[in-house]
Design a protein around this motif. Sequence first.
Motif, PDB file in Angstrom:
ATOM      1  N   GLY A   1       0.805  -1.076  -0.197  1.00 36.90           N
ATOM      2  CA  GLY A   1       0.076   0.088  -0.142  1.00 36.90           C
ATOM      3  C   GLY A   1       0.846   1.341   0.055  1.00 36.90           C
TER       4      GLY A   1
ATOM      5  N   VAL B   1       2.589  -5.395   3.227  1.00 37.17           N
ATOM      6  CA  VAL B   1       1.773  -6.230   4.138  1.00 37.17           C
ATOM      7  C   VAL B   1       2.099  -7.609   3.639  1.00 37.17           C
TER       8      VAL B   1
ATOM      9  N   MET C   1      -0.539  -9.642  13.185  1.00 35.07           N
ATOM     10  CA  MET C   1      -2.043  -9.884  13.500  1.00 35.07           C
ATOM     11  C   MET C   1      -2.541 -11.226  12.901  1.00 35.07           C
TER      12      MET C   1
ATOM     13  N   ILE D   1      -6.685 -13.400   8.137  1.00 31.24           N
ATOM     14  CA  ILE D   1      -8.195 -13.751   8.072  1.00 31.24           C
ATOM     15  C   ILE D   1      -8.282 -14.297   6.345  1.00 31.24           C
TER      16      ILE D   1
ATOM     17  N   LEU E   1     -11.617  -9.717  -0.205  1.00 25.96           N
ATOM     18  CA  LEU E   1     -12.242  -8.251   0.116  1.00 25.96           C
ATOM     19  C   LEU E   1     -13.456  -8.043  -0.472  1.00 25.96           C
TER      20      LEU E   1
ATOM     21  N   ASN F   1     -11.699  -2.142   2.880  1.00 21.18           N
ATOM     22  CA  ASN F   1     -11.370  -2.571   3.941  1.00 21.18           C
ATOM     23  C   ASN F   1     -11.985  -3.701   4.821  1.00 21.18           C
TER      24      ASN F   1
ATOM     25  N   ASP G   1      -7.410  -2.867   8.726  1.00 24.44           N
ATOM     26  CA  ASP G   1      -6.903  -1.493   8.213  1.00 24.44           C
ATOM     27  C   ASP G   1      -7.262  -0.269   9.260  1.00 24.44           C
TER      28      ASP G   1
END
Length: 204
Positions: A6, A11, A75, A78, A82, A123, A136
Amino acid sequence: MEIMEGAEAKVYRERLLGIDAVVKDRVRKAYRNEELDREIREERTKKEARIMALASRGGAAVPMLLMVRGNAIVMTYIKGELLSSMLSSAHRRNLGDIFVQAGGLLAKLHSLGINHGDYTPANLLVDGSGVVWAIDFGLSDTGNSDEEFALDLLLMKRSVKKREYVQFLNQYVEKSGSSGSAVIKRLKEIEMRGRYQSRSLLTA
Ligand SMILES: Nc1ncnc2c1ncn2[C@@H]1O[C@H](COP(=O)(O)OP(=O)(O)O)[C@@H](O)[C@H]1O
Ligand SMILES: [Mg+2]
């Protein structure tokens, strides 16, 4: 494996003690003074991590914060798609339930005092069971102002079709009760202001 680069961060995925994790690493901006850049990245990383932890502690569907490592947030991963890519796919199915969940999730975040700051289909992740997750939190804050909450609604309104927004909004209103009504009132004021401004620009 890099997922995405980004504007602010790289990421990528990582295994951490057997957990499928995502690392969001704020990269250096060459145009910023090195010292200042380090401070900005550190501050934003800490803030994003703090808000994610607050959200998941409060029971909102967000990735679980595993650790902060330098300027990186680690984190849980998932596995999902999107919402933005689901919306643009050729065989677009009825996503009514997804927008209902998105509205409930935003009401939950607001009830925890969190404004997301970038609440758009880009997001939101939809996992294999059809559960909607918010990601995000880079532009999020905990200010508790109706203005900020209303801007979350407005951004979603501008990002989706009318019918989808109505499904989203109905659930938001249902889940957020009287505090939600104050936010809707503020949203109307913001929209009036916008209309007034563009009209006055035209007639000036
Ligand atoms: N916890 C996560 N699980 C799975 N994918 C993620 C996760 N966090 C981020 N991503 C992926 O990485 C992309 C960029 O992350 P995001 O936090 O939205 O950063 P940016 O500020 O660059 O938009 C997302 O669009 C999504 O595809
Ligand atoms: Mg994003």
